[in-house]
Design an enzyme around this catalytic site. Structure first.
Site, PDB file in Angstrom:
ATOM      1  N   LYS A  73      60.547  62.921  67.668  1.00  0.00           N
ATOM      2  CA  LYS A  73      59.153  62.966  68.139  1.00  0.00           C
ATOM      3  C   LYS A  73      58.202  62.541  67.034  1.00  0.00           C
ATOM      4  O   LYS A  73      57.282  61.752  67.256  1.00  0.00           O
ATOM      5  CB  LYS A  73      58.782  64.392  68.583  1.00  0.00           C
ATOM      6  CG  LYS A  73      59.281  64.754  69.957  1.00  0.00           C
ATOM      7  CD  LYS A  73      59.157  66.245  70.223  1.00  0.00           C
ATOM      8  CE  LYS A  73      59.933  66.611  71.470  1.00  0.00           C
ATOM      9  NZ  LYS A  73      60.155  68.025  71.654  1.00  0.00           N
ATOM     10  N   GLN A 105      58.438  73.647  70.063  1.00  0.00           N
ATOM     11  CA  GLN A 105      59.794  73.293  70.503  1.00  0.00           C
ATOM     12  C   GLN A 105      60.531  74.520  71.037  1.00  0.00           C
ATOM     13  O   GLN A 105      60.535  75.577  70.411  1.00  0.00           O
ATOM     14  CB  GLN A 105      60.567  72.663  69.321  1.00  0.00           C
ATOM     15  CG  GLN A 105      61.964  72.177  69.658  1.00  0.00           C
ATOM     16  CD  GLN A 105      61.978  71.009  70.638  1.00  0.00           C
ATOM     17  OE1 GLN A 105      61.037  70.229  70.735  1.00  0.00           O
ATOM     18  NE2 GLN A 105      63.045  70.890  71.396  1.00  0.00           N
ATOM     19  N   ASP A 145      52.995  69.474  76.835  1.00  0.00           N
ATOM     20  CA  ASP A 145      54.338  69.719  77.371  1.00  0.00           C
ATOM     21  C   ASP A 145      54.279  70.046  78.867  1.00  0.00           C
ATOM     22  O   ASP A 145      55.290  69.995  79.555  1.00  0.00           O
ATOM     23  CB  ASP A 145      54.962  70.925  76.650  1.00  0.00           C
ATOM     24  CG  ASP A 145      56.147  70.543  75.802  1.00  0.00           C
ATOM     25  OD1 ASP A 145      56.800  69.527  76.106  1.00  0.00           O
ATOM     26  OD2 ASP A 145      56.429  71.272  74.830  1.00  0.00           O
TER      27      ASP A 145
HETATM   28  N1  GUN Z   1      63.298  71.780  74.450  1.00  0.00           N
HETATM   29  C1  GUN Z   1      64.016  70.929  75.212  1.00  0.00           C
HETATM   30  N2  GUN Z   1      63.204  70.050  75.844  1.00  0.00           N
HETATM   31  C2  GUN Z   1      61.940  70.368  75.465  1.00  0.00           C
HETATM   32  C3  GUN Z   1      60.665  69.817  75.777  1.00  0.00           C
HETATM   33  O1  GUN Z   1      60.513  68.869  76.550  1.00  0.00           O
HETATM   34  N3  GUN Z   1      59.602  70.412  75.165  1.00  0.00           N
HETATM   35  C4  GUN Z   1      59.740  71.475  74.323  1.00  0.00           C
HETATM   36  N4  GUN Z   1      58.633  72.006  73.785  1.00  0.00           N
HETATM   37  N5  GUN Z   1      60.908  72.015  74.020  1.00  0.00           N
HETATM   38  C5  GUN Z   1      62.001  71.457  74.591  1.00  0.00           C
END
Ligand code: GUN
Length: 292
Positions: A53, A97, A120
């Site tokens: 990311k 995350q 998100d």
């Molecule tokens: N963990 C797995 N996929 C995601 C996601 O799309 N966003 C976040 N914040 N955590 C994750």
């Protein structure tokens, strides 16, 4: 005839190029989109997501405020950091995350994120807006799946879609997105899960099968009809001593055999994966434009 492969990497690259051009225009107006990223602990899958990311932000010109905190970080300290980011005008989007360590209440943290920065799409306000069809930040993986389908020319209007998996991150939001009365919806959706009596009875009649079960070989060739479109959201590590890392990534679909029967299929890696981050970048740019 073997299935055509949906190239998620290429579709993601096209969208990222569009976003990069948009960011250049925003920069000319003095607006730099910013994303705050918080990772607690060092779960290997989470570390690789977060690293990807951060890299993707840099490549297209998004400012990224990266915070890697120890696994012992208290809930109070994490909430304080989220609140600081809520107030920071340089940050348009906040990403915590998941999963978080067990001593932290995940829902409490997601609720603390300002919905205006919820890139998100996990805040109950974003989820509620999505369900009733209002403009909202759409969760990145399901939105990535929808964009892959649309950009591959798959007809959603009236299609029979079967989703295998009912997680808050993929199955539930994706089902809601696909039933919306909109060009990116209008499908008839069935959601199968661990208590479904006969998953194959559902998937066999589907025009589009979306696998998000988190299980290797959850979808095999006998479970799909000829010419179905198959989207694999799964990312599973399987031991492989021929690889330097000692493992390789596979999806939830028996790709080798299903690809002989499907008309279109996503690979793992290189299918849905690159789209998740791309939709996060998209949401961050939309937030900087104050469009949501
Ligand atoms: N963990 C797995 N996929 C995601 C996601 O799309 N966003 C976040 N914040 N955590 C994750």
């Amino acid at each position: 005839m073997p299935a055509k492969i949906i190239d998620g990497k290429q579709i993601a690259a096209n969208i990222r190029a569009e976003l990069k051009a948009e960011i250049e225009k925003l920069k000319a107006k003095g607006i730099i989109p910013g994303l705050g990223v918080i990772l607690v602990g060092a779960d290997p899958a989470s570390v690789s997501y977060v690293t990807a990311k951060e890299k993707a932000c840099g490549e297209i010109g998004i400012y990224s405020d990266d915070n890697r905190l120890p696994a012992e970080t208290s809930e109070k300290d994490l909430l304080a950091l989220v609140n600081k980011m809520n107030k920071d005008p340089k940050i348009n989007g906040i990403l915590v995350q998941l999963p978080l360590p067990k001593h932290i209440d995940e829902q409490k943290v997601l609720l603390a994120i300002d919905p205006a920065k919820d890139v998100d799409g996990f805040h109950p306000i974003s989820v509620g807006k999505m369900v009733v069809g209002q403009k909202a930040f759409l969760p990145c993986t399901p939105n990535g799946v929808v964009q892959l389908l649309l950009r591959s020319g798959v007809k959603l209007d009236g299609a029979e879609v079967v989703i295998v998996g009912r997680s808050n991150i993929v199955g539930k939001p994706l089902a809601n997105m696909l039933i919306q009365k909109s060009p990116a919806g209008n499908a008839t959706v069935t959601v199968c899960h661990t208590r479904t009596k006969d998953v194959a009875a559902h998937t066999r009649r589907a025009d589009i099968v979306i696998a998000a079960a988190g299980k290797v070989n959850a979808i095999t060739a006998d479970m799909i009809k000829d010419g179905a479109v198959v989207i694999d959201v799964g990312i599973n590590r399987v031991e492989d001593s021929t690889k330097k890392a000692g493992f390789r990534l596979v999806g939830d679909v028996d790709f080798e055999n299903v690809s002989k029967k499907a008309s279109l299929i996503t690979p793992v890696p290189g299918g849905v994966g690159p789209m998740t981050i791309t939709m996060l970048l998209y949401n961050t740019v939309e937030s900087a434009k104050a469009n949501i």
